[in-house]
Design a protein around this motif. Structure first.
Motif, PDB file in Angstrom:
ATOM      1  N   UNK A 170     -11.287  -6.764   3.528  1.00 13.46           N
ATOM      2  CA  UNK A 170     -10.241  -6.033   2.818  1.00 13.46           C
ATOM      3  C   UNK A 170     -10.753  -5.012   2.301  1.00 13.46           C
ATOM      4  N   UNK A 171     -10.040  -3.696   2.651  1.00  9.96           N
ATOM      5  CA  UNK A 171     -10.158  -2.442   1.741  1.00  9.96           C
ATOM      6  C   UNK A 171      -9.585  -2.358   0.551  1.00  9.96           C
ATOM      7  N   UNK A 172     -10.034  -1.565  -0.183  1.00 12.09           N
ATOM      8  CA  UNK A 172      -9.063  -1.280  -1.433  1.00 12.09           C
ATOM      9  C   UNK A 172      -9.706   0.203  -2.149  1.00 12.09           C
ATOM     10  N   UNK A 173      -8.757   0.872  -2.902  1.00 15.78           N
ATOM     11  CA  UNK A 173      -8.944   2.003  -3.571  1.00 15.78           C
ATOM     12  C   UNK A 173      -8.773   3.290  -2.730  1.00 15.78           C
ATOM     13  N   UNK A 174      -8.212   3.249  -1.573  1.00 17.55           N
ATOM     14  CA  UNK A 174      -7.709   4.478  -0.695  1.00 17.55           C
ATOM     15  C   UNK A 174      -6.497   4.716  -0.855  1.00 17.55           C
ATOM     16  N   UNK A 175      -6.091   6.065  -0.809  1.00 19.48           N
ATOM     17  CA  UNK A 175      -4.633   6.458  -0.699  1.00 19.48           C
ATOM     18  C   UNK A 175      -4.077   6.194   0.473  1.00 19.48           C
ATOM     19  N   UNK A 176      -2.704   6.277   0.578  1.00 17.87           N
ATOM     20  CA  UNK A 176      -2.006   6.188   1.948  1.00 17.87           C
ATOM     21  C   UNK A 176      -2.481   7.211   3.075  1.00 17.87           C
ATOM     22  N   UNK A 177      -2.662   8.280   2.527  1.00 16.54           N
ATOM     23  CA  UNK A 177      -3.029   9.143   3.635  1.00 16.54           C
ATOM     24  C   UNK A 177      -4.742   8.717   4.088  1.00 16.54           C
ATOM     25  N   UNK A 178      -5.344   8.347   3.241  1.00  9.90           N
ATOM     26  CA  UNK A 178      -6.877   8.172   3.672  1.00  9.90           C
ATOM     27  C   UNK A 178      -6.890   6.854   4.392  1.00  9.90           C
ATOM     28  N   UNK A 179      -5.915   5.904   4.355  1.00  7.03           N
ATOM     29  CA  UNK A 179      -5.620   4.766   5.159  1.00  7.03           C
ATOM     30  C   UNK A 179      -5.411   5.000   6.587  1.00  7.03           C
ATOM     31  N   UNK A 180      -4.522   5.997   6.713  1.00  7.33           N
ATOM     32  CA  UNK A 180      -4.179   6.590   7.939  1.00  7.33           C
ATOM     33  C   UNK A 180      -5.407   7.044   8.809  1.00  7.33           C
ATOM     34  N   UNK A 181      -6.382   7.677   8.081  1.00 10.45           N
ATOM     35  CA  UNK A 181      -7.728   7.928   8.721  1.00 10.45           C
ATOM     36  C   UNK A 181      -8.930   6.930   8.811  1.00 10.45           C
ATOM     37  N   UNK A 182      -8.627   5.966   8.029  1.00 14.24           N
ATOM     38  CA  UNK A 182      -9.803   4.967   8.029  1.00 14.24           C
ATOM     39  C   UNK A 182     -10.023   4.324   9.205  1.00 14.24           C
ATOM     40  N   UNK A 183     -11.179   4.145   9.688  1.00 14.09           N
ATOM     41  CA  UNK A 183     -11.983   3.398  10.776  1.00 14.09           C
ATOM     42  C   UNK A 183     -12.864   2.520  10.342  1.00 14.09           C
ATOM     43  N   UNK A 230      -4.150  -4.711   4.048  1.00 11.31           N
ATOM     44  CA  UNK A 230      -5.497  -4.034   3.955  1.00 11.31           C
ATOM     45  C   UNK A 230      -6.366  -4.917   4.744  1.00 11.31           C
ATOM     46  N   UNK A 231      -6.249  -6.131   5.064  1.00 10.25           N
ATOM     47  CA  UNK A 231      -7.041  -7.164   5.487  1.00 10.25           C
ATOM     48  C   UNK A 231      -7.528  -7.130   7.173  1.00 10.25           C
ATOM     49  N   UNK A 232      -8.756  -6.916   7.514  1.00 14.66           N
ATOM     50  CA  UNK A 232      -8.819  -7.075   9.011  1.00 14.66           C
ATOM     51  C   UNK A 232      -9.724  -8.718   9.202  1.00 14.66           C
TER      52      UNK A 232
END
Length: 264
Positions: free
Chosen positions: A46-59, A102-104
């Protein structure tokens, strides 16, 4: 005044962005004990602390021993699919994170010995202050083998096995697969004719140290010497495996598994 105000706001903005970078985390569901064989288990990240725009670019990647098991591309990569290592694809499924979740979750449909080890989740994202950034978290898997899972022949024998009389000393020998994590012990019991309550002779037996029988499991041998008395006529001797187990609420109990036929 406008210049001072601009400089002040710039400092505040940079500070906030820097703090946000430091708060980005990956959290897992912790250490896992998986049971060898046709048993499922799951790893979650589970990721945390990212903005919406950062989540869009998260790999996100799941790595073990330098091998990429799962690769999840960013949402912004049109047509990019989740990639699962070819050697794992037949027994691994992945539900990736979404904009709202946010969970994989990675599910293993079957547990193998080689699953044991340390797994690393690695997230790649863009930070306005630091540029391309990454964060990681490790997760340990232990594979538990239950007694009797490995195809190790169980043996229960005794000597002498003919012309036995009252007062004779008879040596019983037992060997077989006792599992792993934890390694089981061999216990001894005998049943007098017509009785259903056994006599526990485990404390009088001598056992060998656990030996590697297969990659995941261990084997043991144990001997027990009994001096025959009249009330032992037609007795039944039994050798069993006892392996401590833990339930999810922390309570302990013992699993007993007969590893050989009863011997008269």
């Amino acid at each position: 005044m406008d210049i001072l105000k601009f400089n002040f706001l710039s400092v505040v903005l940079i500070t906030i962005l820097h703090q946000g970078h430091g708060q980005v985390q990956l959290n897992t569901n912790g250490a896992i004990t998986a049971v060898l064989g046709n048993n499922t288990y799951q790893l979650t990240c589970t990721h945390s602390g990212l903005t919406e725009s950062q989540i869009q670019l998260l790999s996100l990647k799941l790595v073990k021993d330098g091998v990429h098991l799962v690769v999840i591309p960013p949402f912004s990569f049109s047509g990019a699919n989740v990639t699962v290592n070819a050697t794992m694809s037949s027994r691994m499924s992945v539900v990736r994170f979404t904009a709202n979740n946010p969970t994989t979750t990675v599910t293993f449909q079957f547990t193998k010995c080689g699953d044991e080890g340390t797994y690393t989740w690695v997230g790649f994202y863009y930070d306005p202050t630091s540029g391309a950034s990454q964060v990681s978290q490790t997760q340990d898997i232990t594979v538990k083998a239950l007694p009797g899972f490995e195809p190790v022949d169980s043996v229960l024998s005794y000597t002498p096995n003919t012309n036995i009389a009252v007062g004779d000393k008879v040596t019983f020998t037992c060997s077989g697969d006792v599992g792993n994590n934890p390694v089981g012990v061999l216990a001894w019991f005998y049943f007098r004719e017509g009785e259903v309550t056994p006599v526990d002779e485990s404390s009088n037996a001598v056992s060998t140290a656990p030996q590697v029988s297969r990659k995941c499991s261990r084997s043991r041998s144990s001997t027990l010497e009994l001096t025959l008395t009249r009330d032992m006529y037609n007795m039944v001797v039994r050798c069993t495996v006892q392996q401590d187990r833990r339930t999810s609420d922390g309570e302990g109990h013992v699993q007993k598994s007969i590893i050989d036929v009863m011997c008269k």
